[in-house]
Design a protein around this motif. Structure first.
Motif, mmCIF file in Angstrom:
data_model
loop_
_atom_site.group_PDB
_atom_site.id
_atom_site.type_symbol
_atom_site.label_atom_id
_atom_site.label_comp_id
_atom_site.label_asym_id
_atom_site.label_seq_id
_atom_site.Cartn_x
_atom_site.Cartn_y
_atom_site.Cartn_z
ATOM 1 N N ASP A 78 0.815 -1.212 0.000
ATOM 2 C CA ASP A 78 0.000 0.000 0.000
ATOM 3 C C ASP A 78 0.848 1.263 0.000
ATOM 4 N N LEU A 84 1.416 0.552 -6.587
ATOM 5 C CA LEU A 84 0.158 1.303 -6.648
ATOM 6 C C LEU A 84 -0.216 1.727 -8.058
ATOM 7 N N THR A 127 -2.400 8.832 -5.409
ATOM 8 C CA THR A 127 -2.941 7.621 -4.780
ATOM 9 C C THR A 127 -2.082 7.223 -3.592
ATOM 10 N N CYS A 131 -3.379 7.024 0.335
ATOM 11 C CA CYS A 131 -3.200 5.811 1.145
ATOM 12 C C CYS A 131 -2.450 6.129 2.441
ATOM 13 N N THR A 146 -8.857 2.001 0.110
ATOM 14 C CA THR A 146 -8.119 2.959 -0.709
ATOM 15 C C THR A 146 -9.096 4.024 -1.178
#
Length: 180
Positions: A78, A84, A127, A131, A146
């Motif tokens: 993550d 990702l 992103t 996260c 997410t």
């Protein structure tokens, strides 16, 4: 210049790729007004070089940039910007080509990397930041979803951020919990 075929990935191959390709690309594309620090994150694969590799440090010290190597935390997909989105984006570009020997794969990945836009990279890093923020909210747990911030819609509206803001109260809460 003729290149030798790559038979296996070693620390030397990794070092040369970083110096001859990654560092060169950073120097060519990075804003001269922002010299760093710039972090290059490696996973923990054996062929990756040590963060204190002398040849790497000697090369990156030229030109005024502050470029540093880091290893990703173990078992942290993550928080791995490569997992990702970067690998996915490059793989989707690379899969549009028919490949044979390993040299063709290397060339396809390089070509795909070159075609990748700063817009796509920004989306991957957004992103990652969302996260990170969610992980902070759940005190380091991986029990979160997410988040989806609607990057496409925000971009069409001209409101897509370059970075995700984090409330100072959340930061203070996390720092406090880490200190106890």
């Amino acid at each position: 210049m003729e290149t030798k075929p790559i038979l296996s990935v070693t620390k030397e191959v990794t070092r040369l790729c970083l110096i001859d390709n990654v560092i060169l690309a950073i120097r060519d594309k990075w804003s001269q007004g922002d010299m760093g620090p710039i972090f290059i994150q490696q996973d923990n694969a054996r062929p990756h070089i040590n963060i204190s590799d002398e040849q790497f440090i000697q090369e990156v010290s030229r030109g005024g940039f502050d470029i540093r190597l880091r290893f990703q935390p173990r078992n942290s997909s993550d928080l791995n910007v490569l997992d990702l989105g970067f690998f996915h984006a490059i793989q989707s570009l690379q899969e549009q080509q028919v490949l044979g020997p390993i040299d063709e794969l290397v060339h396809a990945v390089q070509t795909s990397f070159d075609k990748m836009s700063s817009h796509e990279l920004n989306n991957v890093f957004l992103t990652l930041q969302t996260c990170m923020k969610e992980i902070m909210k759940v005190h380091g747990s991986n029990n979160y979803q997410t988040p989806h911030i609607g990057k496409g819609k925000l971009e069409r509206q001209g409101r897509l951020p370059l970075q995700i803001e984090c409330d100072s109260n959340l930061i203070n809460e996390v720092v406090s919990s880490l200190n106890h």
